[in-house]
Design a protein around this motif. Structure first.
Motif, PDB file in Angstrom:
ATOM      1  N   VAL A 267      71.473  10.026   6.750  1.00  0.00           N
ATOM      2  CA  VAL A 267      70.511   9.595   7.769  1.00  0.00           C
ATOM      3  C   VAL A 267      70.346  10.709   8.798  1.00  0.00           C
ATOM      4  O   VAL A 267      71.319  11.209   9.357  1.00  0.00           O
ATOM      5  CB  VAL A 267      70.965   8.299   8.474  1.00  0.00           C
ATOM      6  CG1 VAL A 267      69.951   7.896   9.538  1.00  0.00           C
ATOM      7  CG2 VAL A 267      71.167   7.174   7.465  1.00  0.00           C
ATOM      8  N   ALA A 268      69.098  11.103   9.043  1.00  0.00           N
ATOM      9  CA  ALA A 268      68.753  11.981  10.173  1.00  0.00           C
ATOM     10  C   ALA A 268      68.218  11.094  11.285  1.00  0.00           C
ATOM     11  O   ALA A 268      67.334  10.266  11.062  1.00  0.00           O
ATOM     12  CB  ALA A 268      67.716  13.017   9.757  1.00  0.00           C
ATOM     13  N   TYR A 269      68.751  11.271  12.473  1.00  0.00           N
ATOM     14  CA  TYR A 269      68.458  10.387  13.611  1.00  0.00           C
ATOM     15  C   TYR A 269      67.631  11.141  14.650  1.00  0.00           C
ATOM     16  O   TYR A 269      67.908  12.303  14.966  1.00  0.00           O
ATOM     17  CB  TYR A 269      69.777   9.923  14.219  1.00  0.00           C
ATOM     18  CG  TYR A 269      69.667   9.143  15.510  1.00  0.00           C
ATOM     19  CD1 TYR A 269      69.718   7.751  15.509  1.00  0.00           C
ATOM     20  CD2 TYR A 269      69.541   9.793  16.737  1.00  0.00           C
ATOM     21  CE1 TYR A 269      69.649   7.031  16.702  1.00  0.00           C
ATOM     22  CE2 TYR A 269      69.470   9.082  17.930  1.00  0.00           C
ATOM     23  CZ  TYR A 269      69.524   7.707  17.909  1.00  0.00           C
ATOM     24  OH  TYR A 269      69.450   7.011  19.079  1.00  0.00           O
ATOM     25  N   ALA A 270      66.608  10.486  15.200  1.00  0.00           N
ATOM     26  CA  ALA A 270      65.774  11.079  16.249  1.00  0.00           C
ATOM     27  C   ALA A 270      65.751  10.181  17.467  1.00  0.00           C
ATOM     28  O   ALA A 270      65.564   8.958  17.362  1.00  0.00           O
ATOM     29  CB  ALA A 270      64.349  11.298  15.743  1.00  0.00           C
ATOM     30  N   GLY A 271      65.943  10.772  18.639  1.00  0.00           N
ATOM     31  CA  GLY A 271      65.820  10.057  19.905  1.00  0.00           C
ATOM     32  C   GLY A 271      65.003  10.889  20.870  1.00  0.00           C
ATOM     33  O   GLY A 271      64.765  12.080  20.650  1.00  0.00           O
TER      34      GLY A 271
ATOM     35  N   PRO B 176      57.418  10.896  29.327  1.00  0.00           N
ATOM     36  CA  PRO B 176      56.954  11.716  28.205  1.00  0.00           C
ATOM     37  C   PRO B 176      56.787  13.185  28.578  1.00  0.00           C
ATOM     38  O   PRO B 176      56.978  14.066  27.734  1.00  0.00           O
ATOM     39  CB  PRO B 176      55.603  11.091  27.835  1.00  0.00           C
ATOM     40  CG  PRO B 176      55.625   9.721  28.417  1.00  0.00           C
ATOM     41  CD  PRO B 176      56.480   9.800  29.639  1.00  0.00           C
ATOM     42  N   GLY B 177      56.438  13.453  29.826  1.00  0.00           N
ATOM     43  CA  GLY B 177      56.186  14.821  30.235  1.00  0.00           C
ATOM     44  C   GLY B 177      57.412  15.708  30.243  1.00  0.00           C
ATOM     45  O   GLY B 177      57.284  16.933  30.316  1.00  0.00           O
ATOM     46  N   LEU B 178      58.610  15.137  30.153  1.00  0.00           N
ATOM     47  CA  LEU B 178      59.812  15.961  30.079  1.00  0.00           C
ATOM     48  C   LEU B 178      59.890  16.728  28.769  1.00  0.00           C
ATOM     49  O   LEU B 178      60.508  17.789  28.696  1.00  0.00           O
ATOM     50  CB  LEU B 178      61.071  15.096  30.224  1.00  0.00           C
ATOM     51  CG  LEU B 178      61.349  14.505  31.590  1.00  0.00           C
ATOM     52  CD1 LEU B 178      62.590  13.615  31.538  1.00  0.00           C
ATOM     53  CD2 LEU B 178      61.540  15.592  32.630  1.00  0.00           C
ATOM     54  N   ARG B 179      59.284  16.181  27.699  1.00  0.00           N
ATOM     55  CA  ARG B 179      59.323  16.787  26.372  1.00  0.00           C
ATOM     56  C   ARG B 179      60.753  17.082  25.942  1.00  0.00           C
ATOM     57  O   ARG B 179      61.099  18.178  25.516  1.00  0.00           O
ATOM     58  CB  ARG B 179      58.483  18.070  26.295  1.00  0.00           C
ATOM     59  CG  ARG B 179      57.054  17.955  26.770  1.00  0.00           C
ATOM     60  CD  ARG B 179      56.329  16.738  26.201  1.00  0.00           C
ATOM     61  NE  ARG B 179      56.340  16.690  24.751  1.00  0.00           N
ATOM     62  CZ  ARG B 179      56.459  15.567  24.046  1.00  0.00           C
ATOM     63  NH1 ARG B 179      56.603  14.402  24.664  1.00  0.00           N
ATOM     64  NH2 ARG B 179      56.452  15.607  22.744  1.00  0.00           N
ATOM     65  N   LEU B 180      61.614  16.088  26.068  1.00  0.00           N
ATOM     66  CA  LEU B 180      63.007  16.210  25.662  1.00  0.00           C
ATOM     67  C   LEU B 180      63.281  15.249  24.513  1.00  0.00           C
ATOM     68  O   LEU B 180      63.084  14.039  24.646  1.00  0.00           O
ATOM     69  CB  LEU B 180      63.940  15.899  26.836  1.00  0.00           C
ATOM     70  CG  LEU B 180      64.175  17.038  27.826  1.00  0.00           C
ATOM     71  CD1 LEU B 180      64.882  16.520  29.060  1.00  0.00           C
ATOM     72  CD2 LEU B 180      64.991  18.143  27.174  1.00  0.00           C
ATOM     73  N   GLY B 181      63.713  15.787  23.400  1.00  0.00           N
ATOM     74  CA  GLY B 181      64.092  14.969  22.261  1.00  0.00           C
ATOM     75  C   GLY B 181      65.332  15.540  21.614  1.00  0.00           C
ATOM     76  O   GLY B 181      65.783  16.645  21.941  1.00  0.00           O
TER      77      GLY B 181
ATOM     78  N   PHE C 189      59.889  13.926  20.039  1.00  0.00           N
ATOM     79  CA  PHE C 189      59.887  13.522  18.633  1.00  0.00           C
ATOM     80  C   PHE C 189      58.846  14.296  17.838  1.00  0.00           C
ATOM     81  O   PHE C 189      59.043  14.589  16.652  1.00  0.00           O
ATOM     82  CB  PHE C 189      59.617  12.018  18.532  1.00  0.00           C
ATOM     83  CG  PHE C 189      59.546  11.504  17.122  1.00  0.00           C
ATOM     84  CD1 PHE C 189      60.700  11.294  16.392  1.00  0.00           C
ATOM     85  CD2 PHE C 189      58.331  11.240  16.530  1.00  0.00           C
ATOM     86  CE1 PHE C 189      60.646  10.832  15.087  1.00  0.00           C
ATOM     87  CE2 PHE C 189      58.257  10.771  15.222  1.00  0.00           C
ATOM     88  CZ  PHE C 189      59.418  10.570  14.500  1.00  0.00           C
ATOM     89  N   ALA C 190      57.739  14.663  18.479  1.00  0.00           N
ATOM     90  CA  ALA C 190      56.665  15.339  17.760  1.00  0.00           C
ATOM     91  C   ALA C 190      57.155  16.642  17.144  1.00  0.00           C
ATOM     92  O   ALA C 190      56.941  16.897  15.948  1.00  0.00           O
ATOM     93  CB  ALA C 190      55.486  15.602  18.700  1.00  0.00           C
ATOM     94  N   GLN C 191      57.828  17.462  17.925  1.00  0.00           N
ATOM     95  CA  GLN C 191      58.312  18.720  17.357  1.00  0.00           C
ATOM     96  C   GLN C 191      59.449  18.490  16.369  1.00  0.00           C
ATOM     97  O   GLN C 191      59.489  19.088  15.290  1.00  0.00           O
ATOM     98  CB  GLN C 191      58.792  19.669  18.455  1.00  0.00           C
ATOM     99  CG  GLN C 191      59.200  21.037  17.893  1.00  0.00           C
ATOM    100  CD  GLN C 191      59.923  21.917  18.890  1.00  0.00           C
ATOM    101  OE1 GLN C 191      60.803  21.454  19.621  1.00  0.00           O
ATOM    102  NE2 GLN C 191      59.558  23.188  18.939  1.00  0.00           N
ATOM    103  N   GLY C 192      60.391  17.616  16.735  1.00  0.00           N
ATOM    104  CA  GLY C 192      61.525  17.380  15.854  1.00  0.00           C
ATOM    105  C   GLY C 192      61.115  16.884  14.484  1.00  0.00           C
ATOM    106  O   GLY C 192      61.616  17.354  13.452  1.00  0.00           O
TER     107      GLY C 192
END
Length: 469
Positions: A303-307, A315-320, A180-183
């Motif tokens: 609406v822009a959606y974030a998951g 969290p260490g996967l860094r997948l969003g 989510f941080a980068q997105g």
């Protein structure tokens, strides 16, 4: 001055030599190596380049390098080994100064939020996906990526989110990001470039995005949260043109946006060139009923959606991932490419296989009862030992917010608890416009039921001590 890096033979060496001074070259070489060893930049047992290779790379005679090595061996900084190679000696290394840890150390029991139980990561299932990807991925998939990410992961996630979260996702409107941080950072940068000026955030809410908004050139304003979700009337008065909401499970209050609030948010966005940014961070964890569907399905163009996999897997996967209105897909894709050229392809393909084979669903089904037990244990223990604490919010997620009684303040309580090895965390950082009621946010995802009970008992003892003072 010559600055030369060499990797001839085992080990690497970076030295600085000046040929315009009167200092002999062998002494300069000695000094350069000695300084790097003292600073800990050449660690114990590091294999040095051979004298022949180093002399060739530095443009020196071999005798100069041999003389420098011999002097450093005599001083104890280097040691000659059998076979004709030289290593940094154990006793020579002086580690650079490090930040000293807090005298009290980390809490023995830590109720910090945003920590899922990573010990339950499905290693065997993930390994099967990794093997599948390594065996079957064509070489062309290892080239530079589309800025949106691999089509395999976007397709798998679109199918999953449409089925489970009620979204209206299409693979071509999705973008894979590093959490989510980068997105969120990229989205706010793109919106600012398109003329958006004010971001509304829920009050209280996670404070990380406010600094990100400021860096992107957006003003962040707080809008109160009601039991039915964000106050849309106050949102209208705020003058914001984009709003971030956690509609399915508000952080930190635990409120769920009502159908009326959701409809009002969509209507707010439709009255101008506005956008709702939906952070669906832990909606899969609802324990008392089926989770409410995502707002994105109501208005895909507004609406822009974030998951993210941070709360569900690790969290260490860094997948969003983001589901974007069509008008934002191309600028976001370009922003992603400019930022890092795309997320790692093997991670994306492994997760795509993991989702498509149903392993993601199975993992969530396995984790829900574990987290529900932890939440129930926490709430019941609070009722037994600290009945004056007032939990709020629905039965969901990985945290519980509890309001403090009037005679307790957050900071003294946090400090006293930490002295006893207990980490508890107040609401103060989450308020935007002005300080609100005092409270604590209990994260329980990484704890065991026994630790939850012990932690609440310890908190009760700390409060008893504070009240006796």
């Amino acid at each position: 001055m010559s600055r030369i890096s060499t990797s001839s033979g085992p080990g690497e060496l970076l030295v600085e030599l000046r040929r315009d001074t009167g200092v002999p070259l062998h002494q300069q070489l000695e000094s350069g190596i000695r300084t790097r060893i003292r600073a800990g930049l050449l660690r114990a047992d590091t294999v040095m380049p051979s004298t022949r290779a180093l002399a060739q790379d530095l443009g020196l005679s071999r005798g100069v390098v041999v003389e420098a090595y011999q002097q450093l061996v005599a001083e104890g900084y280097l040691v000659s080994r059998g076979g004709g190679y030289t290593q940094v000696a154990d006793i020579a290394v002086v580690e650079p100064s490090a930040v000293k840890p807090s005298p009290s150390g980390p809490p023995r029991i830590d109720f910090r939020y945003s920590r899922p139980d990573v010990s339950q990561f499905p290693r065997a299932a993930w390994l099967r996906s990794i093997r599948q990807v390594l065996n079957e991925t064509p070489y062309r998939s290892l080239a530079y990526l589309d800025g949106r990410g691999t089509i395999e992961l976007r397709t798998a996630l679109a199918d999953y989110l449409n089925r489970v979260r009620g979204t209206a996702a299409r693979p071509e409107n999705m973008l894979i990001c590093n959490g989510f941080a980068q997105g969120s950072r990229l989205l706010l940068q793109v919106l600012a470039a398109q003329g958006y000026r004010r971001l509304a955030v829920e009050d209280p809410s996670d404070n990380d995005l406010r600094d990100v908004a400021a860096a992107a050139g957006l003003e962040a304003v707080g809008v109160p949260v009601l039991q039915s979700g964000i106050d849309v009337d106050a949102l209208e008065r705020s003058g914001a043109d984009v709003v971030l909401v956690t509609a399915a499970h508000q952080f930190p209050t635990g409120a769920v946006a009502s159908a009326e609030t959701r409809a009002a948010l969509v209507a707010w966005a439709a009255r101008g060139d506005r956008l709702v940014f939906e952070d669906d961070y832990d909606a899969e964890y609802r324990y008392d009923r089926e989770p409410i569907g995502a707002m994105q399905g109501l208005a895909p163009d507004r609406v822009a959606y974030a998951g993210t996999a941070s709360k569900t897997l690790a969290p260490g996967l860094r997948l969003g991932w983001l589901i974007l209105p069509a008008r934002l897909v191309e600028p976001m894709s370009q922003a992603k490419l400019m930022d890092d050229r795309g997320s790692p392809v093997f991670d994306q393909l492994a997760f795509a296989d993991f989702v498509a084979r149903g392993e993601f669903d199975r993992h969530l089904r396995r984790m829900r009862p574990r987290y529900r037990l932890l939440r129930d244990t926490l709430v019941h223990r609070l009722a037994a030992r600290l009945p004056e604490f007032e939990p709020v919010g629905v039965s969901a997620g990985l945290h519980v917010m509890a309001l403090l009684p009037p005679d307790l303040a957050e900071e003294p309580l946090q400090a006293a608890a930490l002295e006893r090895g207990l980490g508890v965390y107040g609401l103060a950082p989450y308020w935007v416009s002005a300080p609100g009621p005092a409270g604590l946010v209990f994260g329980y995802g990484s704890l065991t039921p026994k630790e939850v009970v012990e932690g609440i008992d310890l908190l009760a003892d700390v409060i008893g001590t504070l009240r006796d003072v």
